[in-house]
Design an enzyme around this catalytic site. Structure first.
Site, mmCIF file in Angstrom:
data_model
loop_
_atom_site.group_PDB
_atom_site.id
_atom_site.type_symbol
_atom_site.label_atom_id
_atom_site.label_comp_id
_atom_site.label_asym_id
_atom_site.label_seq_id
_atom_site.Cartn_x
_atom_site.Cartn_y
_atom_site.Cartn_z
ATOM 1 N N SER A 74 -16.259 31.502 -9.071
ATOM 2 C CA SER A 74 -17.083 32.134 -8.048
ATOM 3 C C SER A 74 -18.395 32.620 -8.637
ATOM 4 O O SER A 74 -18.454 33.020 -9.809
ATOM 5 C CB SER A 74 -16.328 33.321 -7.437
ATOM 6 O OG SER A 74 -17.181 34.127 -6.650
ATOM 7 N N TYR A 96 -11.985 41.002 -7.741
ATOM 8 C CA TYR A 96 -12.001 39.577 -7.423
ATOM 9 C C TYR A 96 -12.794 38.804 -8.481
ATOM 10 O O TYR A 96 -12.335 37.798 -9.010
ATOM 11 C CB TYR A 96 -12.613 39.365 -6.037
ATOM 12 C CG TYR A 96 -12.887 37.912 -5.702
ATOM 13 C CD1 TYR A 96 -11.847 37.028 -5.470
ATOM 14 C CD2 TYR A 96 -14.195 37.431 -5.624
ATOM 15 C CE1 TYR A 96 -12.101 35.692 -5.170
ATOM 16 C CE2 TYR A 96 -14.453 36.112 -5.318
ATOM 17 C CZ TYR A 96 -13.397 35.248 -5.103
ATOM 18 O OH TYR A 96 -13.648 33.932 -4.816
#
Length: 336
Positions: free
Chosen positions: A139, A164
């Site tokens: 990501s 995350y």
């Protein structure tokens, strides 16, 4: 790598796609099936967002004779290993994860199970069952508060600002370890704000569309002063299809390990993005301006030089074109 030894996906290639009921997983699975590949979809179909949307995507994929779906949790090693034993995938595209920056602040354990335990089980299965290439989702959030732009895969990413992001950075480290120890080829993809038809309802453009259509105000954080490298789903799929059949060649340390940015290489100010969404909808939003939220970053901007060098490819869909395609799908799907 370079184009001189670039390969294309062959018809009949068996590809396992984890997260096949998800946004990117659905689109890539459909593209693979259209190219004659055999797709083994794996997903737990959790209720992080509207399950009916996941069921709708699976309904489309189930129309292809070469699609098989397995409902399972990545943390369930026995079920995952059983899928590898039965179907022996040549390539694994690992997109399944607990997604969302803000959700990770409230539900940290969900991220540990899915993004760390689940990823370890994927690595072990790929190693033990002779998978030829693992391509996995990282990501752009790994860049955290980096101020140097555009973000390069050679940048230091040791300062994540959400759990995350920390799990995605951990995935890259784990993959590197397995590549080094076992000669196992893996490629990580740092996605930059992917959007488009069949998208995730928790993403800003989708939730804003819902609220605009209902006449409800939308919340704009940091008073609209944020920049994002929005990447249309078709560009993401094209990038993945280039990478899947091309495992990385050994680097200077002999490790078959690579990370690419998958981004539009053209950040847009949030307010310009909203204006394009309003234009596509033909409606004006009621706006509520708020301070920056915890876990958010000011700017994302992808350096895609590696992608250009290795595949002569970079994402290029404009937000005007991409958002119009999303809105057209949204109106048809929801009957708005």
């Amino acid at each position: 790598m370079g184009l001189n030894n670039k390969h294309s996906l062959q018809s009949g290639t068996i590809v396992m796609v984890t997260g096949a009921a998800g946004f990117i997983g659905f689109h890539v699975s459909q593209a693979l099936l259209e190219r004659g590949c055999v797709v083994i979809g794996y997903d737990n179909c959790n209720d992080y967002y509207d399950v009916s949307l996941k069921e709708g995507r699976l309904g489309v994929l189930s129309g292809y004779p070469d699609f098989t779906f397995i409902k399972g949790d990545l943390a369930d090693k026995e079920t995952l290993d059983g899928a590898f034993t039965e179907y022996a995938p040549t390539i694994v595209l690992h997109l399944a994860a607990q997604a969302g920056v803000r959700y990770s602040i409230d539900n940290p354990y969900a991220y540990m199970q899915s993004n760390l335990v689940g990823f370890l089980n994927i690595l072990e299965a790929c190693r033990n069952f002779g998978t030829e290439h693992l391509v996995y989702a990282s990501s752009s959030s790994v860049y955290g508060m980096n101020e140097k732009v555009p973000f390069s895969t050679s940048d230091n990413v040791d300062s994540p600002v959400s759990l995350y992001a920390a799990t995605k950075k951990s995935n890259e480290l784990m993959a590197h370890c397995y590549s080094h120890l076992y000669g196992f080829p893996s490629t990580g993809l740092r996605f930059f704000t992917v959007y488009g038809p069949w998208g995730r309802p928790d993403m800003a453009y989708f939730s804003f569309t819902n609220r605009i259509v209902r006449g409800e105000p939308i919340k704009i954080f940091n008073n609209g002063d944020m920049w994002r490298d929005f990447t249309y789903i078709d560009d993401v799929v094209a990038g993945i299809l280039n990478i899947l059949p091309n495992p990385p060649v050994p680097n200077e340390h002999g490790d078959r390990y690579k990370v690419y940015n998958i981004g539009n290489n053209k950040p847009e100010q949030i307010m310009d993005y909203f204006s394009a969404l309003e234009k596509a909808l033909g409606m004006i939003a009621k706006k509520e301006f708020l301070p920056m939220q915890p876990g958010d970053v000011y700017q994302t901007y992808a350096d895609v030089d590696d992608l250009m060098q290795d595949f002569d490819f970079k994402p290029s869909t404009s937000i005007g074109v991409g958002l119009q395609k999303f809105v057209d799908w949204y109106r048809e799907y929801y009957g708005v």
